[in-house]
Scaffold this motif. Structure first.
Motif, PDB file in Angstrom:
ATOM      1  N   LEU A   1      -1.396  -3.266 -21.660  1.00  0.00           N
ATOM      2  CA  LEU A   1      -1.608  -3.960 -20.336  1.00  0.00           C
ATOM      3  C   LEU A   1      -2.982  -3.390 -19.855  1.00  0.00           C
ATOM      4  O   LEU A   1      -3.733  -2.661 -20.397  1.00  0.00           O
ATOM      5  CB  LEU A   1      -0.775  -3.459 -19.363  1.00  0.00           C
ATOM      6  N   PHE A   2      -3.589  -4.398 -18.968  1.00  0.00           N
ATOM      7  CA  PHE A   2      -4.854  -3.993 -18.483  1.00  0.00           C
ATOM      8  C   PHE A   2      -4.769  -2.694 -17.591  1.00  0.00           C
ATOM      9  O   PHE A   2      -3.749  -2.739 -17.026  1.00  0.00           O
ATOM     10  CB  PHE A   2      -5.449  -5.156 -17.680  1.00  0.00           C
ATOM     11  N   THR A   3      -5.707  -2.207 -17.128  1.00  0.00           N
ATOM     12  CA  THR A   3      -5.485  -0.899 -16.275  1.00  0.00           C
ATOM     13  C   THR A   3      -5.527  -1.291 -15.034  1.00  0.00           C
ATOM     14  O   THR A   3      -5.880  -2.478 -14.626  1.00  0.00           O
ATOM     15  CB  THR A   3      -6.660   0.177 -16.607  1.00  0.00           C
ATOM     16  N   SER A   4      -4.770  -0.707 -14.025  1.00  0.00           N
ATOM     17  CA  SER A   4      -4.498  -1.316 -12.834  1.00  0.00           C
ATOM     18  C   SER A   4      -4.860   0.145 -11.824  1.00  0.00           C
ATOM     19  O   SER A   4      -5.654   1.089 -12.165  1.00  0.00           O
ATOM     20  CB  SER A   4      -3.009  -1.500 -12.361  1.00  0.00           C
ATOM     21  N   GLU A   5      -4.411   0.059 -10.408  1.00  0.00           N
ATOM     22  CA  GLU A   5      -4.739   0.910  -9.473  1.00  0.00           C
ATOM     23  C   GLU A   5      -4.207   2.420  -9.817  1.00  0.00           C
ATOM     24  O   GLU A   5      -4.654   3.347  -9.389  1.00  0.00           O
ATOM     25  CB  GLU A   5      -4.098   0.404  -8.119  1.00  0.00           C
ATOM     26  N   GLY A   6      -3.028   2.544 -10.751  1.00  0.00           N
ATOM     27  CA  GLY A   6      -2.589   3.695 -11.225  1.00  0.00           C
ATOM     28  C   GLY A   6      -3.453   4.472 -12.172  1.00  0.00           C
ATOM     29  O   GLY A   6      -3.063   5.621 -12.653  1.00  0.00           O
TER      30      GLY A   6
ATOM     31  N   ALA B   1      -8.129   2.751  -7.222  1.00  0.00           N
ATOM     32  CA  ALA B   1      -7.318   3.191  -6.161  1.00  0.00           C
ATOM     33  C   ALA B   1      -8.680   3.661  -4.861  1.00  0.00           C
ATOM     34  O   ALA B   1      -9.592   3.962  -5.353  1.00  0.00           O
ATOM     35  CB  ALA B   1      -6.667   4.321  -6.546  1.00  0.00           C
ATOM     36  N   ILE B   2      -8.086   3.950  -3.853  1.00  0.00           N
ATOM     37  CA  ILE B   2      -8.885   4.799  -2.511  1.00  0.00           C
ATOM     38  C   ILE B   2      -8.608   6.270  -2.804  1.00  0.00           C
ATOM     39  O   ILE B   2      -7.420   6.518  -2.587  1.00  0.00           O
ATOM     40  CB  ILE B   2      -8.653   3.916  -1.479  1.00  0.00           C
TER      41      ILE B   2
ATOM     42  N   SER C   1      -2.108  -2.536  -4.761  1.00  0.00           N
ATOM     43  CA  SER C   1      -1.848  -3.388  -6.021  1.00  0.00           C
ATOM     44  C   SER C   1      -3.116  -4.137  -6.113  1.00  0.00           C
ATOM     45  O   SER C   1      -3.554  -4.996  -5.204  1.00  0.00           O
ATOM     46  CB  SER C   1      -0.610  -4.320  -5.947  1.00  0.00           C
ATOM     47  N   VAL C   2      -3.551  -4.447  -7.440  1.00  0.00           N
ATOM     48  CA  VAL C   2      -4.798  -5.240  -7.756  1.00  0.00           C
ATOM     49  C   VAL C   2      -4.170  -5.955  -9.129  1.00  0.00           C
ATOM     50  O   VAL C   2      -3.476  -5.753  -9.802  1.00  0.00           O
ATOM     51  CB  VAL C   2      -5.980  -4.274  -8.206  1.00  0.00           C
TER      52      VAL C   2
ATOM     53  N   MET D   1       0.892  -1.217   0.014  1.00  0.00           N
ATOM     54  CA  MET D   1      -0.057  -0.039  -0.067  1.00  0.00           C
ATOM     55  C   MET D   1       1.101   1.341  -0.189  1.00  0.00           C
ATOM     56  O   MET D   1       1.762   1.451   0.747  1.00  0.00           O
ATOM     57  CB  MET D   1      -1.014   0.036   1.227  1.00  0.00           C
ATOM     58  N   THR D   2       0.584   2.099  -0.765  1.00  0.00           N
ATOM     59  CA  THR D   2       1.273   3.516  -0.891  1.00  0.00           C
ATOM     60  C   THR D   2       0.375   4.541  -0.995  1.00  0.00           C
ATOM     61  O   THR D   2      -0.573   4.451  -1.858  1.00  0.00           O
ATOM     62  CB  THR D   2       2.183   3.429  -2.253  1.00  0.00           C
ATOM     63  N   ARG D   3       0.682   5.588  -0.222  1.00  0.00           N
ATOM     64  CA  ARG D   3       0.015   6.790  -0.337  1.00  0.00           C
ATOM     65  C   ARG D   3       0.745   8.005  -1.162  1.00  0.00           C
ATOM     66  O   ARG D   3       1.885   8.213  -0.813  1.00  0.00           O
ATOM     67  CB  ARG D   3      -0.469   7.361   1.236  1.00  0.00           C
ATOM     68  N   VAL D   4      -0.083   8.486  -1.955  1.00  0.00           N
ATOM     69  CA  VAL D   4       0.677   9.688  -2.928  1.00  0.00           C
ATOM     70  C   VAL D   4      -0.194  10.937  -2.850  1.00  0.00           C
ATOM     71  O   VAL D   4      -1.452  10.776  -2.706  1.00  0.00           O
ATOM     72  CB  VAL D   4       1.058   9.015  -4.396  1.00  0.00           C
ATOM     73  N   SER D   5       0.382  11.971  -3.154  1.00  0.00           N
ATOM     74  CA  SER D   5      -0.355  13.096  -3.536  1.00  0.00           C
ATOM     75  C   SER D   5      -0.273  13.534  -4.697  1.00  0.00           C
ATOM     76  O   SER D   5       0.945  13.559  -5.134  1.00  0.00           O
ATOM     77  CB  SER D   5      -0.286  14.335  -2.478  1.00  0.00           C
TER      78      SER D   5
END
Length: 279
Positions: A238-243, A35-36, A85-86, A1-5
């Motif tokens: 690629l398939f889309t992901s949490e990014g 993503a959350i 990550s998903v 798990m990573t938090r970004v701004s």
């Protein structure tokens, strides 16, 4: 798990004071992103009356009305995001849709009609689609092959001109921006009977060779019963992901413009900047 701004700023400068028409901004993240989204702020200048609305496709939209003439407009969006990550293949496809080709149930197809419209009937596109019309096999495997084929066939270029190229232009030149190849994918999918839509938003990439980054991006989504909408990034294959953080989704690019509005005749410049902070 990573938090970004994420901070995203857009600045418009006009060579004299002009009256701005009502502007609409689709710069709020979708509720069903992978993503959350822990926080979102939207700051617009000059002074305005701001109304939060939803368009017909469910995109959250800010409408701004301006009373005074101005020689500038600036927008600043800030997002606080938790990335986990998903696995994009961890979906349960309905039994009747597990192998391509398949038919949507009539009640589902009726709801998907806007996403089945074929608007490009060029012979070049018809020939390109012919490569896939005879495919029979597992649906997700087919989507992987199709996505990678378009990624390899179309060379990515950063194109600054507004709008989206025709599929014929993209195929003849074998080049295009992310929005050009995404629109090509949308039209290919519809030609083979799969509902598809156009998505625009942010792409966050962490730990790449060139470091962490965030930028505006576009991709396609296809509806598979059971799995719902699956994102296909034709730039990466690629398939889309949490990014992938969708801001606006609709049948085509013209329905998901991130900024819409008019000004009085003038000479204008637009600049933008991104800032990504990894917590």
């Amino acid at each position: 798990m990573t938090r970004v701004s994420v901070k995203h700023r857009i600045d418009y400068a006009y060579d004299h004071k002009v009256l701005l028409s009502p502007h609409r901004f689709r710069l709020a993240p979708q509720r069903d992103t992978q993503a959350i989204i822990e926080g979102h702020s939207f700051v617009l200048r000059p002074a305005n009356r701001l109304y939060w609305q939803h368009d017909v496709y469910g995109n959250k939209m800010a409408r701004a009305d301006f009373d005074e003439k101005t020689d500038f407009m600036s927008v600043e969006v800030t997002l606080e995001i938790e990335l986990t990550s998903v696995n994009p293949f961890d979906v349960l496809v309905d039994d009747e849709s597990q192998h391509f080709p398949f038919l949507y149930p009539s009640i589902v197809k009726n709801a998907l009609l806007p996403y089945l419209q074929i608007v490009d009937r060029s012979s070049v596109l018809t020939a390109f689609v012919g490569c896939f019309e005879k495919f029979h096999g597992e649906t997700l495997s087919f989507l992987v092959q199709l996505n990678q084929h378009i990624c390899n066939y179309i060379r990515y270029v950063r194109r600054l001109e507004p709008g989206v190229q025709s599929c014929e232009m993209t195929l003849r030149t074998r080049t295009g921006s992310c929005r050009d190849s995404a629109w090509l994918m949308v039209q290919v999918l519809r030609r083979i009977g799969l509902a598809s839509r156009f998505a625009s938003g942010y792409l966050i990439q962490l730990g790449t060779a060139s470091g962490d980054s965030v930028e505006l991006h576009a991709w396609a989504e296809v509806f598979i019963p059971g799995a719902s909408w699956i994102g296909l990034d034709t730039t990466s294959g690629l398939f889309t992901s949490e990014g992938h953080i969708p801001l606006a989704i609709g049948p085509g690019p013209e329905q998901v413009a991130l900024v819409e509005g008019l000004t009085e005749p003038c000479s204008a410049t637009m600049t933008y900047q991104f800032e990504l902070t990894n917590h």
